[in-house]
Design a protein around this motif. Structure first.
Motif, PDB file in Angstrom:
ATOM      1  N   ALA A   1      -3.493 -10.790  26.376  1.00  0.00           N
ATOM      2  CA  ALA A   1      -3.193 -11.598  27.125  1.00  0.00           C
ATOM      3  C   ALA A   1      -3.512 -11.305  28.846  1.00  0.00           C
ATOM      4  O   ALA A   1      -2.902  -9.942  29.169  1.00  0.00           O
ATOM      5  N   ALA A   2      -4.218 -11.940  29.404  1.00  0.00           N
ATOM      6  CA  ALA A   2      -4.812 -11.497  30.533  1.00  0.00           C
ATOM      7  C   ALA A   2      -3.882 -11.391  31.755  1.00  0.00           C
ATOM      8  O   ALA A   2      -4.185 -10.518  32.401  1.00  0.00           O
ATOM      9  N   PHE A   3      -2.944 -12.062  31.833  1.00  0.00           N
ATOM     10  CA  PHE A   3      -2.031 -12.083  33.003  1.00  0.00           C
ATOM     11  C   PHE A   3      -0.482 -11.619  32.580  1.00  0.00           C
ATOM     12  O   PHE A   3       0.383 -12.013  33.066  1.00  0.00           O
ATOM     13  N   SER A   4      -0.385 -10.523  31.908  1.00  0.00           N
ATOM     14  CA  SER A   4       0.709  -9.920  31.403  1.00  0.00           C
ATOM     15  C   SER A   4       0.764  -8.649  31.772  1.00  0.00           C
ATOM     16  O   SER A   4      -0.247  -7.859  32.011  1.00  0.00           O
ATOM     17  N   THR A   5       1.898  -8.168  32.196  1.00  0.00           N
ATOM     18  CA  THR A   5       2.192  -6.857  32.690  1.00  0.00           C
ATOM     19  C   THR A   5       2.135  -5.921  31.392  1.00  0.00           C
ATOM     20  O   THR A   5       1.875  -4.565  31.803  1.00  0.00           O
ATOM     21  N   ARG A   6       2.219  -6.215  30.152  1.00  0.00           N
ATOM     22  CA  ARG A   6       2.203  -5.272  29.145  1.00  0.00           C
ATOM     23  C   ARG A   6       1.364  -6.354  27.862  1.00  0.00           C
ATOM     24  O   ARG A   6       1.884  -6.592  26.856  1.00  0.00           O
ATOM     25  N   PRO A   7       0.050  -6.148  28.278  1.00  0.00           N
ATOM     26  CA  PRO A   7      -0.927  -6.947  27.468  1.00  0.00           C
ATOM     27  C   PRO A   7      -1.017  -6.217  25.970  1.00  0.00           C
ATOM     28  O   PRO A   7      -0.894  -4.940  25.900  1.00  0.00           O
ATOM     29  N   SER A   8      -0.846  -6.892  25.018  1.00  0.00           N
ATOM     30  CA  SER A   8      -1.224  -6.348  23.806  1.00  0.00           C
ATOM     31  C   SER A   8      -2.732  -6.378  23.389  1.00  0.00           C
ATOM     32  O   SER A   8      -3.428  -7.351  23.386  1.00  0.00           O
ATOM     33  N   LEU A   9      -3.414  -5.153  23.399  1.00  0.00           N
ATOM     34  CA  LEU A   9      -4.801  -5.008  23.350  1.00  0.00           C
ATOM     35  C   LEU A   9      -5.199  -4.775  22.025  1.00  0.00           C
ATOM     36  O   LEU A   9      -4.710  -3.879  21.156  1.00  0.00           O
ATOM     37  N   SER A  10      -6.340  -5.425  21.587  1.00  0.00           N
ATOM     38  CA  SER A  10      -6.884  -5.315  20.332  1.00  0.00           C
ATOM     39  C   SER A  10      -8.557  -5.384  20.461  1.00  0.00           C
ATOM     40  O   SER A  10      -9.023  -5.979  21.220  1.00  0.00           O
ATOM     41  N   GLY A  11      -9.211  -4.939  19.257  1.00  0.00           N
ATOM     42  CA  GLY A  11     -10.495  -5.063  19.183  1.00  0.00           C
ATOM     43  C   GLY A  11     -11.345  -3.986  18.459  1.00  0.00           C
ATOM     44  O   GLY A  11     -10.792  -3.598  17.498  1.00  0.00           O
ATOM     45  N   THR A  12     -12.335  -3.703  18.867  1.00  0.00           N
ATOM     46  CA  THR A  12     -13.324  -2.690  17.968  1.00  0.00           C
ATOM     47  C   THR A  12     -13.883  -1.932  19.193  1.00  0.00           C
ATOM     48  O   THR A  12     -14.357  -2.226  20.594  1.00  0.00           O
ATOM     49  N   PHE A  13     -14.405  -0.601  18.782  1.00  0.00           N
ATOM     50  CA  PHE A  13     -14.888   0.193  19.697  1.00  0.00           C
ATOM     51  C   PHE A  13     -16.150   0.778  18.909  1.00  0.00           C
ATOM     52  O   PHE A  13     -15.761   1.722  17.783  1.00  0.00           O
ATOM     53  N   ASP A  14     -17.227   0.611  18.985  1.00  0.00           N
ATOM     54  CA  ASP A  14     -18.300   0.733  18.198  1.00  0.00           C
ATOM     55  C   ASP A  14     -18.052   0.537  16.799  1.00  0.00           C
ATOM     56  O   ASP A  14     -18.286   1.303  15.899  1.00  0.00           O
ATOM     57  N   GLY A  15     -17.510  -0.479  16.486  1.00  0.00           N
ATOM     58  CA  GLY A  15     -17.361  -0.929  15.055  1.00  0.00           C
ATOM     59  C   GLY A  15     -16.104  -0.670  14.616  1.00  0.00           C
ATOM     60  O   GLY A  15     -15.544  -1.095  13.350  1.00  0.00           O
ATOM     61  N   ILE A  16     -15.323   0.146  15.286  1.00  0.00           N
ATOM     62  CA  ILE A  16     -13.972   0.671  14.700  1.00  0.00           C
ATOM     63  C   ILE A  16     -12.807  -0.015  15.060  1.00  0.00           C
ATOM     64  O   ILE A  16     -12.561  -0.350  16.666  1.00  0.00           O
ATOM     65  N   PRO A  17     -12.150  -0.712  14.345  1.00  0.00           N
ATOM     66  CA  PRO A  17     -10.860  -1.556  14.891  1.00  0.00           C
ATOM     67  C   PRO A  17      -9.807  -0.852  15.542  1.00  0.00           C
ATOM     68  O   PRO A  17      -9.571   0.505  14.979  1.00  0.00           O
ATOM     69  N   PHE A  18      -9.242  -1.246  16.517  1.00  0.00           N
ATOM     70  CA  PHE A  18      -8.084  -0.795  17.139  1.00  0.00           C
ATOM     71  C   PHE A  18      -6.983  -1.873  17.463  1.00  0.00           C
ATOM     72  O   PHE A  18      -7.352  -2.861  17.699  1.00  0.00           O
ATOM     73  N   ASP A  19      -5.604  -1.414  17.613  1.00  0.00           N
ATOM     74  CA  ASP A  19      -4.703  -2.374  18.378  1.00  0.00           C
ATOM     75  C   ASP A  19      -3.676  -1.774  18.869  1.00  0.00           C
ATOM     76  O   ASP A  19      -3.497  -0.218  18.748  1.00  0.00           O
TER      77      ASP A  19
END
Length: 154
Positions: free
Chosen positions: A136-154
């Motif tokens: 969430a781009a304009f949040s003070t506490r964004p919930s970040l998820s995605g991948t790093f070199d193919g390894i998922p994170f959240d």
């Protein structure tokens, strides 16, 4: 609102919440100065690179904050410590440096409701890492998820 008050002593009646602005304190100079992201599946080095990559992307998207009219019309701007951010349908990073020893490139897409997705390449120490991010781009506490070199994170 703050700029108006400091320059003219007028109080502007405009809604401003913490959801729109994230305090930084001090900008880190190098990758080692960035606090690691708490992604459990990654080691300390990748967690630090992930955190700096996200800080780079968040800094670029903050320039399209709906309450920051000063930056809204500029077609491109430099990164904090180098590189170029271009604003079009997407936000495009070209070797943008939020910290001196990490270059981030790739597109960021912002939706009208303020969600961001990015497919980025983060380069440091002669090595490139593929990073995807969703937040969430304009949040003070964004919930970040995605991948790093193919390894998922959240």
């Amino acid at each position: 609102m703050l700029r108006t008050f400091l320059t003219s002593k007028r109080v502007v009646d405009q809604k401003c919440t913490g959801e729109n602005y994230r305090a930084v304190g001090a900008f880190p100079q190098k990758l080692r100065d960035v606090a690691p992201h708490p992604a459990r599946k990654l080691g300390p080095g990748p967690r630090r690179i992930l955190a700096a990559t996200f800080a780079t992307a968040a800094d670029a998207t903050a320039r399209r904050n709906p309450h920051a009219f000063y930056h809204f019309g500029l077609p491109n701007e430099p990164g904090l410590r180098g590189g170029q951010v271009t604003f079009g349908q997407d936000i495009t990073l070209d070797k943008v440096r939020f910290v001196r020893d990490l270059r981030v490139s790739g597109p960021i897409t912002l939706t009208p409701d303020g969600h961001a997705t990015a497919t980025l390449t983060a380069e440091t120490g002669g090595r490139a890492h593929e990073v995807t991010l969703t937040w969430a781009a304009f949040s003070t506490r964004p919930s970040l998820s995605g991948t790093f070199d193919g390894i998922p994170f959240d």
